[in-house]
Design a protein around this motif. Structure first.
Motif, PDB file in Angstrom:
ATOM      1  N   LEU A  36      -8.380  90.091 -14.235  1.00  0.00           N
ATOM      2  CA  LEU A  36      -9.004  90.397 -15.516  1.00  0.00           C
ATOM      3  C   LEU A  36     -10.006  91.520 -15.297  1.00  0.00           C
ATOM      4  O   LEU A  36     -10.644  91.603 -14.240  1.00  0.00           O
ATOM      5  CB  LEU A  36      -9.717  89.174 -16.089  1.00  0.00           C
ATOM      6  CG  LEU A  36      -8.907  87.874 -16.213  1.00  0.00           C
ATOM      7  CD1 LEU A  36      -9.007  87.048 -14.935  1.00  0.00           C
ATOM      8  CD2 LEU A  36      -9.410  87.033 -17.378  1.00  0.00           C
TER       9      LEU A  36
ATOM     10  N   LYS B   4      -9.888  91.933 -20.447  1.00  0.00           N
ATOM     11  CA  LYS B   4      -8.487  92.293 -20.597  1.00  0.00           C
ATOM     12  C   LYS B   4      -7.739  91.694 -19.409  1.00  0.00           C
ATOM     13  O   LYS B   4      -8.084  91.954 -18.251  1.00  0.00           O
ATOM     14  CB  LYS B   4      -8.312  93.811 -20.624  1.00  0.00           C
ATOM     15  CG  LYS B   4      -6.862  94.262 -20.831  1.00  0.00           C
ATOM     16  CD  LYS B   4      -6.723  95.769 -20.693  1.00  0.00           C
ATOM     17  CE  LYS B   4      -7.467  96.498 -21.787  1.00  0.00           C
ATOM     18  NZ  LYS B   4      -6.849  96.320 -23.121  1.00  0.00           N
TER      19      LYS B   4
ATOM     20  N   GLY C 290      -9.138 103.272 -19.902  1.00  0.00           N
ATOM     21  CA  GLY C 290      -8.584 102.167 -20.670  1.00  0.00           C
ATOM     22  C   GLY C 290      -8.232 102.610 -22.075  1.00  0.00           C
ATOM     23  O   GLY C 290      -9.092 103.127 -22.803  1.00  0.00           O
TER      24      GLY C 290
ATOM     25  N   VAL D 129      -5.027  91.951 -17.028  1.00  0.00           N
ATOM     26  CA  VAL D 129      -4.170  93.072 -16.627  1.00  0.00           C
ATOM     27  C   VAL D 129      -2.998  92.628 -15.755  1.00  0.00           C
ATOM     28  O   VAL D 129      -2.065  93.400 -15.532  1.00  0.00           O
ATOM     29  CB  VAL D 129      -4.981  94.176 -15.916  1.00  0.00           C
ATOM     30  CG1 VAL D 129      -6.034  94.752 -16.848  1.00  0.00           C
ATOM     31  CG2 VAL D 129      -5.637  93.650 -14.641  1.00  0.00           C
TER      32      VAL D 129
ATOM     33  N   GLN E 161      -0.803  88.432 -19.184  1.00  0.00           N
ATOM     34  CA  GLN E 161      -1.041  89.876 -19.115  1.00  0.00           C
ATOM     35  C   GLN E 161      -1.033  90.503 -20.510  1.00  0.00           C
ATOM     36  O   GLN E 161      -0.172  90.204 -21.338  1.00  0.00           O
ATOM     37  CB  GLN E 161       0.027  90.548 -18.256  1.00  0.00           C
ATOM     38  CG  GLN E 161      -0.148  92.057 -18.140  1.00  0.00           C
ATOM     39  CD  GLN E 161       0.880  92.679 -17.211  1.00  0.00           C
ATOM     40  OE1 GLN E 161       1.485  91.988 -16.399  1.00  0.00           O
ATOM     41  NE2 GLN E 161       1.090  93.973 -17.338  1.00  0.00           N
ATOM     42  N   GLY E 162      -2.011  91.383 -20.748  1.00  0.00           N
ATOM     43  CA  GLY E 162      -2.109  92.083 -22.027  1.00  0.00           C
ATOM     44  C   GLY E 162      -3.058  91.434 -23.006  1.00  0.00           C
ATOM     45  O   GLY E 162      -3.444  92.046 -24.009  1.00  0.00           O
TER      46      GLY E 162
ATOM     47  N   ASN F 212      -8.663 102.091 -31.411  1.00  0.00           N
ATOM     48  CA  ASN F 212      -9.190 101.036 -30.545  1.00  0.00           C
ATOM     49  C   ASN F 212     -10.115 101.532 -29.444  1.00  0.00           C
ATOM     50  O   ASN F 212     -10.545 100.747 -28.593  1.00  0.00           O
ATOM     51  CB  ASN F 212      -8.020 100.255 -29.930  1.00  0.00           C
ATOM     52  CG  ASN F 212      -7.228  99.503 -30.986  1.00  0.00           C
ATOM     53  OD1 ASN F 212      -7.798  98.833 -31.828  1.00  0.00           O
ATOM     54  ND2 ASN F 212      -5.914  99.625 -30.954  1.00  0.00           N
TER      55      ASN F 212
ATOM     56  N   ARG G  72      -3.854  98.346 -24.571  1.00  0.00           N
ATOM     57  CA  ARG G  72      -3.720  97.296 -23.560  1.00  0.00           C
ATOM     58  C   ARG G  72      -3.394  97.876 -22.191  1.00  0.00           C
ATOM     59  O   ARG G  72      -2.999  97.141 -21.281  1.00  0.00           O
ATOM     60  CB  ARG G  72      -2.614  96.312 -23.972  1.00  0.00           C
ATOM     61  CG  ARG G  72      -2.958  95.465 -25.196  1.00  0.00           C
ATOM     62  CD  ARG G  72      -1.773  94.612 -25.618  1.00  0.00           C
ATOM     63  NE  ARG G  72      -2.132  93.798 -26.780  1.00  0.00           N
ATOM     64  CZ  ARG G  72      -2.393  92.500 -26.729  1.00  0.00           C
ATOM     65  NH1 ARG G  72      -2.367  91.867 -25.586  1.00  0.00           N
ATOM     66  NH2 ARG G  72      -2.683  91.831 -27.824  1.00  0.00           N
TER      67      ARG G  72
ATOM     68  N   ASP H  40       2.669 101.481 -25.387  1.00  0.00           N
ATOM     69  CA  ASP H  40       1.672 100.512 -25.845  1.00  0.00           C
ATOM     70  C   ASP H  40       1.406 100.705 -27.343  1.00  0.00           C
ATOM     71  O   ASP H  40       0.934 101.766 -27.770  1.00  0.00           O
ATOM     72  CB  ASP H  40       0.391 100.725 -25.031  1.00  0.00           C
ATOM     73  CG  ASP H  40      -0.659  99.672 -25.278  1.00  0.00           C
ATOM     74  OD1 ASP H  40      -0.625  99.015 -26.327  1.00  0.00           O
ATOM     75  OD2 ASP H  40      -1.527  99.516 -24.402  1.00  0.00           O
TER      76      ASP H  40
ATOM     77  N   ASN I 108      -6.406  90.257 -24.743  1.00  0.00           N
ATOM     78  CA  ASN I 108      -7.809  90.656 -24.833  1.00  0.00           C
ATOM     79  C   ASN I 108      -8.630  89.447 -25.278  1.00  0.00           C
ATOM     80  O   ASN I 108      -8.302  88.811 -26.286  1.00  0.00           O
ATOM     81  CB  ASN I 108      -8.002  91.790 -25.837  1.00  0.00           C
ATOM     82  CG  ASN I 108      -7.419  93.097 -25.344  1.00  0.00           C
ATOM     83  OD1 ASN I 108      -7.239  93.303 -24.151  1.00  0.00           O
ATOM     84  ND2 ASN I 108      -7.109  93.997 -26.264  1.00  0.00           N
TER      85      ASN I 108
END
Length: 252
Positions: free
Chosen positions: A92, A7, A240, A9, A14-15, A219, A243, A192, A17
C-alpha cells in the motif's frame, strides 16, 4: 490536515483507494478492521494507521508476520507521503492531497512556486535560445509554464516505468523533451479509467531540470505521494495518476 488515502498497489485488492479519517484510526486486518485483506499472511487485526498533528503514523498490532514501511520492519513509524507499506502479500502507498485552504490562501504560495519555476526555466531556455511563453495575468495559472515542443537534451536517456496499475510493467522512453500522460493518448497512453485524457506532462530541460505539471486533471497528480500542481522530479521519483503509479528512471 490535508486529505489522505491509501492506494493498494499490489495484492488481492490491487487498485483500491482507501480514504483516511482525521477522527479515527484505520485498522487493517484479515478478519477485523476497516480494510480487510484476504491473505493468510495477514493477522486478524494486523496494523492501524492513526492521525497525528504533523501527519500519519502506522502501528503494528502484534501481527505474526510483521509490518514493513519502505522495506523496514516496524512496530510504530511516521509515514511520509509516498511511503510503501507491506502487509502480507499486499503493498500500500500513502498519498497526501493538497491542504484544504481558501483559494486566496492557496494562490500565494502556488503563484510564488510557479514564478520560481518560470524563472529557472526561462534562464535555461534562454541559454538554448528557446522562447518562454508568458501568459497574461488574466489567463495565467500555476500550471502555465510553456506551450511548445521541447528538444530532449543530448545524451539524456530517460524513461517512465508503470510500477502499479492496469499497465504495470510497461516502459515509455523519452524521445522528446515533453511527454504527456493521459488516458489512451499522449506519449504515455494509460488504460486506467481514472486518468484524464490529458492528465499531466513531464518537461525535461536538463538532467537537473525535470518538471511534472498537472493539466487540470479530475483526480489530481501526485509526486512521491503528495498532490502537486508543479513539481521538480529527480531520478527514482514516483508519479501517481488515477490508480496508476509510474517511476522516473534516468540512466547515468
Amino acid at each position: 490536515m490535508a486529505t489522505a488515502f491509501l492506494k493498494v498497489v499490489s495484492g488481492a485488492r490491487q487498485g483500491l483507494n482507501v480514504p483516511l479519517s482525521e477522527a479515527e484510526p484505520l485498522i487493517i486486518g484479515r478478519k477485523r478492521g476497516d480494510l480487510l485483506l484476504d491473505d493468510p499472511l495477514v493477522s486478524g487485526s494486523h496494523a492501524q494507521i492513526l492521525p497525528r498533528e504533523d501527519g500519519w503514523v502506522i502501528q503494528d498490532l502484534g501481527s505474526t508476520n510483521g509490518t514493513l514501511v519502505d522495506g523496514r520492519l516496524v512496530r510504530e513509524a511516521a509515514l511520509r507521503p509516498g511511503a510503501e507499506i507491506s502487509i502480507g502479500s499486499s503493498k500500500l502507498v500513502l498519498f497526501i492531497g493538497l491542504a484544504e485552504a481558501s483559494v486566496s490562501e492557496q494562490q500565494a504560495p502556488r503563484q510564488a512556486a510557479a514564478r520560481k519555476n518560470q524563472l529557472e526555466i526561462a534562464w535555461l531556455l534562454d541559454e538554448e535560445l528557446v522562447e518562454l511563453r508568458v501568459p497574461s495575468e488574466r489567463t495565467r495559472s500555476p500550471a502555465d509554464v510553456i506551450d511548445q515542443d521541447l528538444r530532449l537534451p543530448p545524451g539524456l536517456n530517460a524513461m517512465v516505468e508503470v510500477v502499479a496499475g492496469a499497465d504495470a510493467g510497461k516502459v515509455y522512453r523519452f524521445t522528446r523533451g515533453n511527454i504527456t500522460i493521459g488516458r489512451k493518448m499522449g506519449e504515455v497512453p494509460l488504460s486506467d479509467l481514472e486518468v484524464s485524457r490529458r492528465h499531466s506532462v513531464v518537461e525535461v530541460f536538463g538532467r537537473e531540470m525535470i518538471f511534472l505539471r498537472d493539466l487540470g486533471s479530475t483526480n489530481g497528480t501526485y509526486h512521491n505521494g503528495r498532490q502537486v500542481s508543479v513539481s521538480r522530479l529527480v531520478d527514482g521519483d514516483t508519479i501517481g495518476v488515477g490508480r496508476s503509479v509510474l517511476k522516473l528512471r534516468i540512466a547515468r
